[in-house]
Design a protein around this motif. Structure first.
Motif, PDB file in Angstrom:
ATOM      1  N   CYS A  97     -12.392  -5.637  29.474  1.00 24.99           N
ATOM      2  CA  CYS A  97     -12.009  -5.202  30.820  1.00 24.99           C
ATOM      3  C   CYS A  97     -10.499  -5.298  31.032  1.00 24.99           C
TER       4      CYS A  97
ATOM      5  N   SER B 199     -13.442  -1.368  29.987  1.00 27.74           N
ATOM      6  CA  SER B 199     -14.554  -2.053  30.657  1.00 27.74           C
ATOM      7  C   SER B 199     -15.903  -1.419  30.363  1.00 27.74           C
TER       8      SER B 199
ATOM      9  N   GLN C  77     -13.720   3.659  33.516  1.00 30.54           N
ATOM     10  CA  GLN C  77     -13.538   2.290  34.003  1.00 30.54           C
ATOM     11  C   GLN C  77     -13.987   2.303  35.463  1.00 30.54           C
TER      12      GLN C  77
END
Length: 358
Positions: A95, A100, A308
């Motif tokens: 992340c 992520s 993300q």
């Protein structure tokens, strides 16, 4: 609450009234407002994935938080949230380094048994969500609070299909203005790829799908050409439309190795090939070795469109609110949870674009 359970591969889901799953300190109880039916769920239901049965399918939904555990910081009761196919804790190495979609919590969240079945067994939820239910209990990493007036049935699509396709075009392939783009498969993900290519400014977008309805929706969404693979070799059809070179960008959203190989073949020298579709477990992709080296083509995998969620959910919502991303045309059928097997059948028959449970 009412829950749809996959007990046996290739059998209809069974609807049961189950107790609301227990909640831990990181867990959030979400009352589901709308949820889409994704091809990944079909793979699970048909026993073509590594996920064990019984399981509660569904991973694309939006809803409202009813309860939040003592350690939850991301959302609170009353928040409208999007569930994500891929969790994002926001603090692990992946992340923090802009990946992520590979969050280290993913495997833990996906394996956790959530539901206590009537026969005493426990069952996990697909992607840690289990949206084929009236409510879900998820780790806070799997939900993002959103503020928008988009209808539930449209917003829910961002949980997986739209984010995966749009992200594949914008994040993974990085389609460039004036480029030529070929998209194989025009279901929910493929339609989103097409819209992503349009938003990126591609000059020629070639949609490839055997279903006439999907080809027409693709044209309405921004494709400049729509090809039926039944009319001849799609690789040659694409080359005919690109001065014999092939497409600058070729993206496949089907998940079959033979289609992945077609995408590789229809990209030009030094072109970009992006693989998006979910293949059945155990299948292998074979490419001509000499061409793989000397063509200079880039071969990219695109899990969740390289998205993300903490960044891209709000970004994609803004695109929809501004009218650049058109979600309304993607909702082709609305059903209730009691009709879930009908919705699964529609997807297996390639009817429509996205069926949404409301």
């Amino acid at each position: 609450m009412k829950v749809a359970i996959a007990y046996e591969a290739r059998k209809p889901l069974v609807l049961e009234d189950l107790p609301v799953p227990e909640r831990g300190p990181r867990d959030v109880l979400v009352r589901i407002a709308a949820g889409g039916i994704c091809h990944t769920d079909i793979n699970v239901i048909n026993g073509l994935s590594d996920l064990p049965l019984p399981i509660v399918p569904g991973h694309e939904a939006c809803g409202v938080v009813e309860e939040a555990g003592s350690d939850v910081r991301r959302v609170k009761p009353g928040d409208r949230v999007l569930a994500s196919v891929s969790p994002a804790c926001g603090s692990c190495w992946w992340c923090l380094n802009g990946m992520s979609n590979h969050c280290e919590l993913g495997p833990v969240i996906r394996q956790k048994p959530r539901f206590r079945l009537g026969n005493g067994e426990s069952a996990p939820a697909v992607c840690g969500c289990g949206t084929f239910a009236e409510a879900m209990v998820v780790d806070e990493a799997s939900v993002v609070a959103v503020r928008t007036d988009l209808p539930d049935e449209q917003l829910a699509l961002l949980g997986c299909g739209v984010t995966t396709g749009l992200g594949a075009a914008l994040n993974t392939a990085r389609v460039t203005p004036g480029s030529t783009v070929a998209v194989i498969g025009c279901g929910g993900v493929g339609q989103s790829v097409i819209q992503g290519a349009r938003i990126a400014g591609a000059s020629k977008i070639i949609a490839i799908d055997p279903a006439a309805e999907r080809r027409q929706v693709a044209l309405d969404a921004g494709a400049t050409h729509a090809l039926d693979p039944g009319d001849g070799d799609p690789v040659e059809q694409v080359r005919d439309l690109t001065d014999g070179r092939g497409a600058d960008f070729a993206l496949e959203a089907v998940g079959l190795p033979e289609v992945m190989a077609q995408a590789f073949a229809m990209a030009r020298m030094e072109g970009t090939v992006t693989l998006i579709g979910m293949p059945p477990t155990g299948t292998q992709l074979t490419l001509p070795a000499v061409a793989a080296v000397f063509s200079g083509k880039r071969l990219l995998g695109s899990p969740v469109g390289g998205s993300q969620i903490l960044r891209d959910f709000p970004r994609f919502i803004r695109l929809a609110e501004s009218g650049q991303l058109r979600l309304d045309s993607m909702v082709s059928k609305r059903i209730t949870l009691d009709q879930i097997n009908e919705g699964i059948g529609r997807l297996e028959r390639a009817e429509g674009i996205r069926t949404v449970v409301v």
